[in-house]
Motif scaffolding. Sequence first.
Motif, mmCIF file in Angstrom:
data_model
loop_
_atom_site.group_PDB
_atom_site.id
_atom_site.type_symbol
_atom_site.label_atom_id
_atom_site.label_comp_id
_atom_site.label_asym_id
_atom_site.label_seq_id
_atom_site.Cartn_x
_atom_site.Cartn_y
_atom_site.Cartn_z
ATOM 1 N N VAL A 181 0.762 -1.113 -0.092
ATOM 2 C CA VAL A 181 -0.506 0.039 0.393
ATOM 3 C C VAL A 181 1.031 1.106 -0.289
ATOM 4 O O VAL A 181 1.787 1.418 0.996
ATOM 5 C CB VAL A 181 -1.006 -0.495 1.054
ATOM 6 C CG1 VAL A 181 -2.017 0.901 1.194
ATOM 7 C CG2 VAL A 181 -1.707 -1.460 1.118
ATOM 8 N N VAL A 182 0.587 1.970 -0.752
ATOM 9 C CA VAL A 182 1.255 3.954 -1.010
ATOM 10 C C VAL A 182 0.611 4.714 -0.997
ATOM 11 O O VAL A 182 -1.241 4.097 -0.944
ATOM 12 C CB VAL A 182 1.640 3.395 -2.764
ATOM 13 C CG1 VAL A 182 2.327 4.661 -2.867
ATOM 14 C CG2 VAL A 182 3.159 2.841 -2.821
ATOM 15 N N ALA A 183 1.305 5.336 -0.050
ATOM 16 C CA ALA A 183 1.024 6.603 0.525
ATOM 17 C C ALA A 183 0.616 8.007 -0.869
ATOM 18 O O ALA A 183 1.927 7.826 -1.551
ATOM 19 C CB ALA A 183 1.017 7.091 1.236
ATOM 20 N N ALA A 184 -0.373 7.886 -1.342
ATOM 21 C CA ALA A 184 -0.812 9.111 -2.345
ATOM 22 C C ALA A 184 -0.006 10.204 -2.275
ATOM 23 O O ALA A 184 -0.511 10.879 -1.161
ATOM 24 C CB ALA A 184 -2.165 9.211 -2.855
ATOM 25 N N PRO A 185 -0.087 11.567 -3.428
ATOM 26 C CA PRO A 185 0.155 11.920 -2.890
ATOM 27 C C PRO A 185 -0.500 13.717 -2.711
ATOM 28 O O PRO A 185 -1.337 13.036 -4.180
ATOM 29 C CB PRO A 185 1.206 12.785 -4.007
ATOM 30 C CG PRO A 185 0.912 11.591 -4.974
ATOM 31 C CD PRO A 185 0.756 10.368 -4.468
ATOM 32 N N MET A 186 -0.729 13.833 -2.011
ATOM 33 C CA MET A 186 -2.539 14.950 -2.228
ATOM 34 C C MET A 186 -1.757 15.956 -2.358
ATOM 35 O O MET A 186 -1.518 16.761 -1.245
ATOM 36 C CB MET A 186 -3.202 14.432 -1.550
ATOM 37 C CG MET A 186 -3.746 12.942 -1.684
ATOM 38 S SD MET A 186 -4.397 13.036 0.439
ATOM 39 C CE MET A 186 -3.506 12.397 1.729
ATOM 40 N N ALA A 187 -2.442 16.954 -3.246
ATOM 41 C CA ALA A 187 -1.542 18.498 -3.563
ATOM 42 C C ALA A 187 -2.671 19.488 -3.181
ATOM 43 O O ALA A 187 -3.698 18.924 -2.561
ATOM 44 C CB ALA A 187 -1.441 19.042 -5.026
ATOM 45 N N THR A 245 -10.722 0.274 2.022
ATOM 46 C CA THR A 245 -10.880 -1.194 2.480
ATOM 47 C C THR A 245 -9.969 -2.522 2.252
ATOM 48 O O THR A 245 -9.091 -2.082 1.023
ATOM 49 C CB THR A 245 -12.158 -1.664 2.363
ATOM 50 O OG1 THR A 245 -12.425 -2.548 1.111
ATOM 51 C CG2 THR A 245 -13.131 -1.178 2.987
ATOM 52 N N ALA A 246 -9.102 -2.988 2.871
ATOM 53 C CA ALA A 246 -8.429 -4.313 2.644
ATOM 54 C C ALA A 246 -9.013 -5.387 1.274
ATOM 55 O O ALA A 246 -8.115 -5.629 1.161
ATOM 56 C CB ALA A 246 -8.144 -5.169 3.864
ATOM 57 N N ASP A 247 -10.439 -5.056 1.389
ATOM 58 C CA ASP A 247 -10.902 -5.727 0.156
ATOM 59 C C ASP A 247 -10.596 -5.068 -0.626
ATOM 60 O O ASP A 247 -10.421 -5.982 -1.555
ATOM 61 C CB ASP A 247 -12.508 -6.156 0.716
ATOM 62 C CG ASP A 247 -12.541 -7.035 1.710
ATOM 63 O OD1 ASP A 247 -12.135 -7.864 1.685
ATOM 64 O OD2 ASP A 247 -13.377 -6.625 2.513
ATOM 65 N N ASP A 248 -10.528 -3.825 -0.901
ATOM 66 C CA ASP A 248 -10.846 -3.331 -2.042
ATOM 67 C C ASP A 248 -9.106 -3.487 -2.448
ATOM 68 O O ASP A 248 -8.423 -3.469 -3.848
ATOM 69 C CB ASP A 248 -10.827 -1.620 -2.211
ATOM 70 C CG ASP A 248 -12.430 -1.441 -1.512
ATOM 71 O OD1 ASP A 248 -12.752 -1.863 -2.324
ATOM 72 O OD2 ASP A 248 -12.479 -0.130 -0.830
ATOM 73 N N VAL A 249 -8.142 -3.045 -1.739
ATOM 74 C CA VAL A 249 -6.512 -3.300 -1.678
ATOM 75 C C VAL A 249 -6.919 -5.058 -2.488
ATOM 76 O O VAL A 249 -5.591 -4.760 -3.437
ATOM 77 C CB VAL A 249 -6.395 -3.561 -0.489
ATOM 78 C CG1 VAL A 249 -4.654 -3.903 -1.059
ATOM 79 C CG2 VAL A 249 -6.162 -1.888 0.086
ATOM 80 N N ALA A 250 -7.142 -5.908 -1.912
ATOM 81 C CA ALA A 250 -6.711 -6.951 -1.992
ATOM 82 C C ALA A 250 -7.008 -7.365 -3.584
ATOM 83 O O ALA A 250 -6.436 -8.166 -5.021
ATOM 84 C CB ALA A 250 -7.231 -8.168 -1.445
ATOM 85 N N ALA A 251 -8.540 -6.808 -4.587
ATOM 86 C CA ALA A 251 -9.260 -6.898 -5.173
ATOM 87 C C ALA A 251 -7.878 -6.279 -6.437
ATOM 88 O O ALA A 251 -8.056 -6.564 -7.768
ATOM 89 C CB ALA A 251 -10.588 -6.119 -5.103
ATOM 90 N N ALA A 252 -7.772 -4.914 -5.901
ATOM 91 C CA ALA A 252 -6.584 -4.317 -7.172
ATOM 92 C C ALA A 252 -5.479 -5.197 -7.413
ATOM 93 O O ALA A 252 -5.314 -5.502 -8.407
ATOM 94 C CB ALA A 252 -6.385 -3.260 -6.207
ATOM 95 N N GLY A 268 -3.832 -1.604 8.053
ATOM 96 C CA GLY A 268 -5.245 -2.140 8.180
ATOM 97 C C GLY A 268 -5.942 -2.016 6.545
ATOM 98 O O GLY A 268 -6.062 -3.139 5.733
ATOM 99 N N LEU A 269 -5.206 -1.471 5.746
ATOM 100 C CA LEU A 269 -5.275 -1.605 4.207
ATOM 101 C C LEU A 269 -4.891 -2.769 3.877
ATOM 102 O O LEU A 269 -5.587 -3.328 2.612
ATOM 103 C CB LEU A 269 -4.763 -0.117 4.166
ATOM 104 C CG LEU A 269 -6.085 0.767 3.551
ATOM 105 C CD1 LEU A 269 -5.099 1.870 3.160
ATOM 106 C CD2 LEU A 269 -7.154 0.223 3.622
ATOM 107 N N ALA A 270 -3.922 -3.004 4.376
ATOM 108 C CA ALA A 270 -2.478 -4.224 3.602
ATOM 109 C C ALA A 270 -3.494 -5.747 4.375
ATOM 110 O O ALA A 270 -2.437 -6.652 3.852
ATOM 111 C CB ALA A 270 -0.984 -3.813 3.664
ATOM 112 N N ALA A 271 -3.937 -5.002 5.218
ATOM 113 C CA ALA A 271 -4.481 -6.613 6.238
ATOM 114 C C ALA A 271 -4.996 -8.101 5.331
ATOM 115 O O ALA A 271 -4.187 -9.221 5.731
ATOM 116 C CB ALA A 271 -5.245 -6.773 7.338
ATOM 117 N N LYS A 272 -5.440 -7.657 3.773
ATOM 118 C CA LYS A 272 -5.694 -9.123 3.178
ATOM 119 C C LYS A 272 -4.666 -9.006 2.048
ATOM 120 O O LYS A 272 -5.472 -10.045 0.898
ATOM 121 C CB LYS A 272 -7.272 -9.267 3.524
ATOM 122 C CG LYS A 272 -8.385 -9.068 4.066
ATOM 123 C CD LYS A 272 -9.659 -8.563 3.780
ATOM 124 C CE LYS A 272 -10.697 -9.028 4.516
ATOM 125 N NZ LYS A 272 -11.689 -9.103 4.395
ATOM 126 N N ALA A 273 -4.109 -8.626 2.157
ATOM 127 C CA ALA A 273 -2.652 -8.594 0.732
ATOM 128 C C ALA A 273 -2.134 -9.638 1.189
ATOM 129 O O ALA A 273 -1.883 -10.594 1.503
ATOM 130 C CB ALA A 273 -1.591 -7.342 1.072
#
Length: 344
Positions: free
Chosen positions: A14-20, A219-226, A339-344
């Motif tokens: 999981v990468v922390a995006a740039p937010m201008a 969510t962690a499910d979104d990460v796993a789906a990607a 938490g987002l990486a929990a299901k990776a």
Amino acid sequence: MSGLFAGLGIEGPVVAAPMAGGASTPALVGAAARAGALGFLAAGYRTAEDLAAQVRAVREGGAAAFGVNVFAPNPVPIEAGELRRYAERLRPEGEPYGLDLGLAAPVDDDDHWGAKLELLLRDPVPVVSFTFGLPPGDAVALLRRQGVLVLQTVTTVAEARAADEAGVDGLVVQAAAAGAHSGTFTPEVWPREVPLPQLLGEVASAVRLPLVGAGGVGTADDVAAALGAGAEAVMVGTALLRADESGASAVHKAALAERSTVDTILTRAFSGRPARAIRNGFVERHHEAAPVGYPAVHHLTTPLRRAAAAAGDADRVHLWAGTGFPHARARPAGEVLSGLAAKA
């Protein structure tokens, strides 16, 4: 972590995006690094001097692997009369703050492109990503020659192919569900709204570059789906807006928490190019009338948005948010990323 970020010491996907605009801070990038993740500074709307100071702060904080995102010049001119008409329409919005938007002088610039590129070539960082368009000239080759890993944000297969031809190392594949500005190369056209896994599949079928998925991830499910759709990593931004280390304004953070049942919408109302925000009064009043024109419209509305944010006026400020914003929580960024990486 193998693949695209091999050698950077990155442990998680999981990468922390740039937010201008202030949300991405050296503290947020540092928190990502301590969590074993890659974090990005946002060069957008900063001078080269400001960016240099942020890079220095990240390094002094101990982060070895991090990235910088830069807006590639891709102006969308607007006819002067059309900009004046929109400015007149917005005039009542500025009155509570003593602003006469109807008198605003048109501003077009390249966001200090040349100075930022010069900085990144003189003092390279591990990763540089580009958004809004392909960087002109031989910028990609020059950065890669300095050992920089170069990524390009794309929103379509055609953009992915163009980026591949430009010689980048990898792609950030951004679905229309992403919060804030779309990276589309053609802001006069609304981005096609397809799920991130579908878009990843389409791009993966067209090019062989490593992919980072982005857009609507909450969510962690979104990460796993990607990841299951072919991404080597997943970039999240909105999920971090309420994090302790986020520099998002108080009114923005509060709106994310309080308006969880409100829809988001892609709108040009604030900047003249598509950006996803929570619906508020400004969007409702001006979405249909907003012209295409970046960065002129962005500069027109900036004083109003700053004044509204300072006053806690959530009805006149850009509340950037991806579709997954109801999942954003107020907690340390490291906990969000883990938490987002929990299901990776």
